[in-house]
Write a protein that holds these residues in place. Structure first.
Motif, PDB file in Angstrom:
ATOM      1  N   GLU A  89       0.835  -1.194   0.000  1.00 59.08           N
ATOM      2  CA  GLU A  89       0.000   0.000   0.000  1.00 59.08           C
ATOM      3  C   GLU A  89       0.873   1.248   0.000  1.00 59.08           C
ATOM      4  OE1 GLU A  89      -3.781  -1.717   2.553  1.00 59.08           O
ATOM      5  OE2 GLU A  89      -2.272  -0.510   3.557  1.00 59.08           O
ATOM      6  N   ASP A  90       0.351   2.323  -0.579  1.00 61.81           N
ATOM      7  CA  ASP A  90       1.046   3.603  -0.575  1.00 61.81           C
ATOM      8  C   ASP A  90       0.879   4.221   0.814  1.00 61.81           C
ATOM      9  OD1 ASP A  90       2.381   5.882  -1.336  1.00 61.81           O
ATOM     10  OD2 ASP A  90       0.588   6.839  -2.174  1.00 61.81           O
ATOM     11  N   SER A  91       1.971   4.463   1.491  1.00 55.85           N
ATOM     12  CA  SER A  91       1.863   4.914   2.881  1.00 55.85           C
ATOM     13  C   SER A  91       1.274   6.320   2.986  1.00 55.85           C
ATOM     14  CB  SER A  91       3.220   4.846   3.574  1.00 55.85           C
ATOM     15  OG  SER A  91       4.079   5.856   3.093  1.00 55.85           O
ATOM     16  N   GLU A  93      -0.891   7.783   0.948  1.00 56.63           N
ATOM     17  CA  GLU A  93      -2.325   7.687   0.681  1.00 56.63           C
ATOM     18  C   GLU A  93      -3.056   7.052   1.868  1.00 56.63           C
ATOM     19  OE1 GLU A  93      -5.063   4.962  -2.189  1.00 56.63           O
ATOM     20  OE2 GLU A  93      -3.265   5.858  -3.071  1.00 56.63           O
TER      21      GLU A  93
END
Length: 106
Positions: A89-91, A93
């Motif tokens: 996951e994009d941290s 975001e």
């Protein structure tokens, strides 16, 4: 003279005795060197007085009471468990999503 030459040709005296001296002498030498090592570690192991106060069990109760006073003032009713982002996951975001959810819940 004859016995001296016979002793020089004897393999036990030529190779065995020096080997035996090396093994026995080496064990005594190693004992002395390791003792120096452990003595040096004892000297280096002396603790800092502030650290020693934390480690000393007699003063442990004072530290525990101080920690209890700190924790007692924390409000646990408003605490939320928020998981961190997964590796895929994009941290940034994910952090924004958590902040928006936290704002809505409050």
């Amino acid at each position: 003279m004859l016995t001296f030459k016979a002793l020089q040709r004897n393999k036990t005296l030529k190779y065995g005795v020096p080997m035996l001296l090396l093994v026995v002498g080496g064990s005594f030498g190693l004992r002395e060197f390791t003792q120096i090592r452990y003595d040096a570690q004892k000297i280096m192991k002396k603790l800092d007085p502030t650290l020693e106060a934390k480690v000393n069990p007699q003063k442990q109760s004072v530290i525990l009471e101080e920690e209890y006073q700190k924790i007692k003032d924390v409000n646990l009713e408003e605490w939320r468990n928020i998981r961190g982002p997964r590796p895929w996951e994009d941290s940034k975001e994910y952090q924004e999503q958590q902040r928006s959810r936290q704002g809505k819940a409050a």
